[in-house]
Design an enzyme around this catalytic site. Structure first.
Site, short mmCIF file in Angstrom:
data_model
loop_
_atom_site.label_atom_id
_atom_site.label_comp_id
_atom_site.label_asym_id
_atom_site.label_seq_id
_atom_site.Cartn_x
_atom_site.Cartn_y
_atom_site.Cartn_z
N PRO A 2 0.74 -1.24 0.00
CG PRO A 2 0.33 -0.70 2.23
CD PRO A 2 1.25 -1.47 1.35
CD GLU A 3 4.90 4.09 0.10
OE1 GLU A 3 5.26 5.05 -0.62
OE2 GLU A 3 5.68 3.43 0.78
CE LYS A 59 0.47 6.18 2.46
NZ LYS A 59 1.24 6.09 3.71
NE ARG A 115 1.93 -6.63 9.76
CZ ARG A 115 2.99 -5.83 9.72
NH1 ARG A 115 3.61 -5.64 8.58
NH2 ARG A 115 3.40 -5.23 10.79
NE ARG A 254 7.43 3.15 8.82
CZ ARG A 254 6.45 3.23 7.93
NH1 ARG A 254 5.62 4.25 7.93
NH2 ARG A 254 6.29 2.29 7.03
#
Length: 267
Positions: A2-3, A59, A115, A254
């Site tokens: 996901p980006e 997103k 997840r 990050r």
DNA sequence: CGGCATGTTGCGCA
DNA sequence: TTGCGCAACATGCC
């Protein structure tokens, strides 16, 4: 998954599959994904409705129904939408199912998310997370004045600012890392050191270029990420531009790779 | 087994 | 009150 580029590819899939389709069955058992709405609300909102549009901001995806209802979908870290035959068995990590008929053809669209960091909820009006999003680099022109302002006011590093969804919707760790490498700007630079309008322009151009590369890459390798990154995940390897060993630093929690040789650090 | 992961959020502490 | 760092979330994969 996901980006912004992945979510955009997903939007195109969902648009192709669902616009004009009527829902014959819908189900999710996952209260975590549908929070704060309920799994039952999801089924109730969808049954018998027709999808009219599939929108994306950053997103987030928004599927608009014919009675004004909206389905919001965020892929989190591992979410993905797949199309299967009607009655097909549950796909791995399936969390929701939407059976539809489009132009007389029945099929099923499933949401899978290992997840479960994603979101999937049916509501009547736009949610706060959607409304809070800043401009989308792919869809909207960006307001350079606003971006410069965000940089100037930020004591945070430029990478953290660029990843702030209120500043640029859709920029995540990969795009930020790649975009700043392309822009030749050290991700550790504090935002308020990048005062020149030219800096903001360079960064925006770098991010756009990273997005374009990713989109092209996704089209070519429909599946998985054939990583063709310049810097992301390549700490310790030579910089593709100048050969310096890429460094690693943690910013905003990050992991960030960058080149101390050709990415300029401002103070 | 340990460490890391494309995202977001909420909590404790300064 | 504000801001920041970091653990937590739940699971796969190397």
């Amino acid at each position: 998954m996901p980006e912004l580029p992945d979510v955009e590819m997903t939007r195109r899939d969902l648009k192709r599959w669902l616009v004009g389709a009527i829902v014959t069955a819908a189900d999710t058992g996952d209260a975590r994904l549908s929070r704060p709405a309920s799994p039952r609300a999801f089924a109730r909102a969808l049954l018998g409705r027709v999808f009219e549009r599939v929108e994306r901001r950053g997103k987030w995806l928004r599927l608009d129904l014919d009675h004004g209802g909206k389905v919001f979908s965020h892929l989190g870290m591992t979410g993905r939408w797949v199309r299967v035959a009607i009655g097909a068995p549950v796909v791995r990590f399936e969390r929701a199912r939407i059976d539809v008929v489009l132009r007389g053809r029945p099929f099923s669209v499933r949401y899978a998310d290992a997840r479960r960091f994603g979101r999937l909820l049916a509501v009547r009006k736009d949610i706060a997370d959607w409304n809070a999003l800043g401009p989308d680099l792919l869809a909207e022109g960006i307001d350079m004045g606003r971006f410069s302002e965000a940089l100037k006011n930020g004591r945070r590093t430029v990478k953290e600012i660029v990843m702030d969804q209120r500043v640029f919707a859709g920029v995540g760790n990969i795009l930020a890392t790649e975009g700043l490498w392309i822009a030749r700007i050290d991700p550790r630079s504090p935002g308020n050191a990048l005062l020149l309008p030219a800096d903001a322009r360079t960064i925006a151009r770098g991010l756009r270029s990273a997005i374009a590369r990713e989109l092209a890459n996704r089209k070519q390798y429909a599946d998985g990420r054939a990583d063709s990154f310049f810097a992301y995940g390549r700490a310790g390897q030579p910089c593709p531009r100048c050969g310096t060993r890429l460094s690693k630093v943690v910013l905003g929690g990050r992991t960030t790779a960058f080149c101390s040789g050709c990415q300029v650090r401002r103070q």
